[in-house]
Enzyme design. Sequence first.
Site, short mmCIF file in Angstrom:
data_model
loop_
_atom_site.label_atom_id
_atom_site.label_comp_id
_atom_site.label_asym_id
_atom_site.label_seq_id
_atom_site.Cartn_x
_atom_site.Cartn_y
_atom_site.Cartn_z
N SER A 1 -46.62 -24.81 44.22
CA SER A 1 -46.26 -25.22 45.48
C SER A 1 -44.73 -25.03 45.91
CB SER A 1 -46.57 -26.75 45.67
OG SER A 1 -48.06 -26.98 45.81
N GLU B 1 0.77 -1.15 -0.15
CA GLU B 1 0.12 0.04 -0.09
C GLU B 1 0.87 1.50 0.04
OE1 GLU B 1 -3.40 0.15 -0.03
OE2 GLU B 1 -3.21 -1.80 -0.69
#
Length: 846
Positions: A489, A91
Site C-alpha cells: 500500500s 639504502e
Amino acid sequence: MFRFLLNFFGAIFSWVVTAAAFIALTVGGVLWIYSRDLPSHEQLAQYSPKTTSRIYSGEGRLIDEFAEERRIFVPIDEIPPLVKEAFISAEDKNFYTHPGYDLRGMAGAVVQGLRSGGQMRGASTITQQVMKNFLLSSDRSVERKIKELILATRLETSLSKDQILELYLNEIFLGQNSFGVAAASLTYFNKALTDLTPHEAATLAAMPQAPGRYHPVRAKERVTERRNYVLREMWQNGYIDQATYESERELPLRSVQNGDFPSFAQSLPPRDYFTDEIRRQLSREFGEEEFFGGGLSIRSTADPQLQVVASKALQKALEQYDRSRGVWRGTRQTIAAEHLGSEQAWRAALSDAEVPRDIVGWSPAVVLELTQSDARIGIEGVENDEDGHWIPAKDVQWARKRLADGKLGPKARVASDLVDVGDVVLVRQMTSDSDGSFIRWTLRQVPEVQGGFMAMDVNTGRVLAMQGGFSYQSSVFNRATQAQRQPGSSFKPFVYAAALDGGYTPATIIVDEPIVVNTPQGLWTPKNSSGRFYGPTPMRTGIEQSRNLMTIRIAENIGMDTVAKYAHDFGIYDKLSPFLANSLGAQETTLFKMVAAYAMLANGGERVEPTLVDRVQDRRGRTIYRHDRRLCDTCDQTVWPAGTGPVFTSDRERVIDAITAYQITSMMEGVVKRGSGRGVNLSVPIAGKTGTTNDAKDVWFIGYSSNIVAGCYLGYDNPRSLGGNAFGGTLCVPVFQEFMQQAIKEYGGTAFQVPPGGHFVNIDRFTGARLGPNAKGDNVIAEYFRDGSENNNLMIDGGWDRVDPDTLPLYSMGDGGGQAVTTSTGQKKVIPKKADFGTLSSGGLY
C-alpha cells in the site's frame, strides 16, 4: 737493451689497448643487446601509484578506506627531511651524487661477498630499486641487473633526484600490507610522518631489506638491530648528532603490533552499509581499478549521528520481533573442548570465531561451564572477575530450541536447555534504566527477519542515513538498495497522484464495493484488509484507511498505462506491468527508489536524485564529481542582509503539479493523524503511508517532514508471512518515530508549503459534502482545491456493476448516535461519534 724494453712495453701497451678496446666493445655490445626492447623509463614521469581511496562523513571525518595496495601518496616536499635522511642512510648514502649506479658500493659488495664466502649484500641504488619495482621483475639474475643499470642511468637524465626519491618513498613495500612511508607510519606507529621521532623513522627505513621477515613483534631483536644500524648511518652521515644517536638507539622498539599504540584501523568506525554502497556505486561509475587505486577523496552525505540512530532503531525493531517469536538459533559456532582449558587458549579461539562484532553493546562469548541452572561464560575483551560471568536461568526462559527433527522443543527453563559447553554466543549487558548500573549478562542473537532503512534530504537528495540490515558483518547484502520487495500500500499515493492530476479532487467519491476481475488464472476478488465494504467514500478516506477496492477502481478508471507512466516518472519502476494488482504495490522495487519517490511528493513535485556522495576529488585535489549542480546567485556577496541566506537557481524537472503534491501530502497527513500511521507523534507536521503486502510478507512505512523523508521495511529474505499481527503501522512506524525524533532536533521542520493556484474549502471528510466556512467538528477538514475544480462532483465506480445502494450506505453510522450537521447545500446529516470504517489496516495485496 733499450730497444728491447721499448718493444716489450710497447707490446704490453698494445695488448692493454687491444684488451680495453675488446672489453669496451664487449660491454658496449652487451649494453646494446640488453637495451633493446626495454620498457620506457619516461612513463615514470607520469606514473600514478595505486593509492588508498578514503571516504569522509558529511562533516569531514574519515569513516572508511578502500585499497588494493594500502598507500597514501605524499609529495616529496611534504615528506619530512628526517624520513628522507633515514632511507638515504639505510639504502643509498651517495644518492644525491651518483649517476644512477654506485661503483664504490658495487665494489664493496663484491669484496664483502668474497670475504663472506659468496654471500652478497645488495648494492642497488635507490634509482635502481625504483626501476626494478616499477619496470622490471625481482628475479636475481645478471640480465636483470644489467637492464637495471641501463634504465637507472636513463632515469637520472629525465627526472630530478627529488622526483626519483618521491617515487621510491611512495611505492616501496614496507610490510603489513603497507606501501609507501605514509601508510607504513600509520600501520606501525599510528602517526603522521611529521610526528615521527628519529628511531621511528629509522625503523621504517629498516623495513625494505626484508619486509616479509621484519615483523616488529616476531622479529623484534632483528628489527631493533637493523634500526640501530640505520641510526648509526644517520649519525655518520651528519643527519643527527651523536647525542641523539646514543639516546635513540637505547629506546625500546614500540609499535602498534606490540600494543604500544592504538591501531589506526581501530579509530575508524566498522565498515557499514553506507560506505559499502558508495564503493558499489563509485566502482560502477569510475571503474574498480580507479576506485581501489585512484586515491580518491570522497565526501559522503552521511550524518554520523543519524546513522547511529538509524541502525539502532532498525536493530531494535528487528530484535523485538525476533524475540517475540521465541526461537533460539544462536551463532551456530563452537569452540573445541581442548581450547577451553586455559583462558589464553579460549580467548585465541574466540577471536577467530566468525561472528558479527559491529553491533553496539554486543560482545562474542563462549560457554565455559554449565551448572544446574546457569551458564558461565568467557567474554571477548572483558576480563574475568573473581566470580566469573554468568547467564542466569531466567535469561533463557523466553525461547525454545529447534530440535534435530526440525520441531521446536519445550520452552527453556535453565541455561543448558539452550546452550552447550563450547558454544559461541553473543551477549550484552543488561543495565538499570534509572542509574545505568550493571544487572546481568544477557543472551542475544542476530534476528532471522531482516529489513532496511533510509533517510534523505527532500530538496537535495543527500542520503543522511542508510541501514541495509541488522548487521553488516553478519550479512553484507544491502536491503535498502539491493532487495527487490513488494511495496504494498505504500505505492498507493502514486495512483492517487495520477488521479488528482487527471481531474480528481480529495473530495471525489470513490465506490468502495465488491469487485470481481476475470483473469487467465481465474476470478480475482480483491478485498479490503478488514474484509468489509463501505460504499461510496471520499478519496481522502481511501488513502487514510488504505482501501484496496477504491484504489483498484481509481486505477481502472484512469488506466494502468497512466499509473505506469507516473511510476516511471517517479523512478519507482523502469516498466510497471499493466495489471490491476500492481496498483496495490504487487510489483517489486527497492526501498531506495521508494524513498526517493516520496521525496518528490515532499518537495512539491520536483525531481530529486538520491546521492550518497557530495563530491569526489582525485589524488591531486581536482573535483571530478559534484552532486549539487545548482547555481548560487548570491554566494559572491560578502555580507547578507539580516534574515537572508544564499539564493540558488534550480532547473530541476517537475514530475507532478505542485498542487497535486500538496494534496497528496495533506491526505497522507491524515494517514498519520487518523489512519494506519497513528503511532507517529512528532513536534512537526508529518505525512506518510504504511504498506503491508499479502500475508504480511513485507511491512513498510515511508514518511516525511518538510525537509526529511525516511522509509523502513521489514521482511524475511526468503519472503514468508510475518504473522497476523504484523503491519507497517506496528513494526515500521516505531523505527520512523525513533529516527525522526533525533532528525527533527538537528534539522527542524515546518508546515508543508501551500502552493499558489488553489483555495481551501471545508469538507465533510465522511461524506465529501461541502460545508460552510464556519463549520466545526471532527468531521470537518479544510481541503485544498485547485482553482475551478471544487465543482467536479465525480463519483468513480471504475466501470464495474454497482451493488444495491440500499445495502451499502454512503458511510457507516457506527454505534452510539452522532451529531447533526447542516451542509453547505442545506442538507441535514448525522455524523457518528466514532465513524465506523472497519478495522484500521495498512491495506496491501488482498
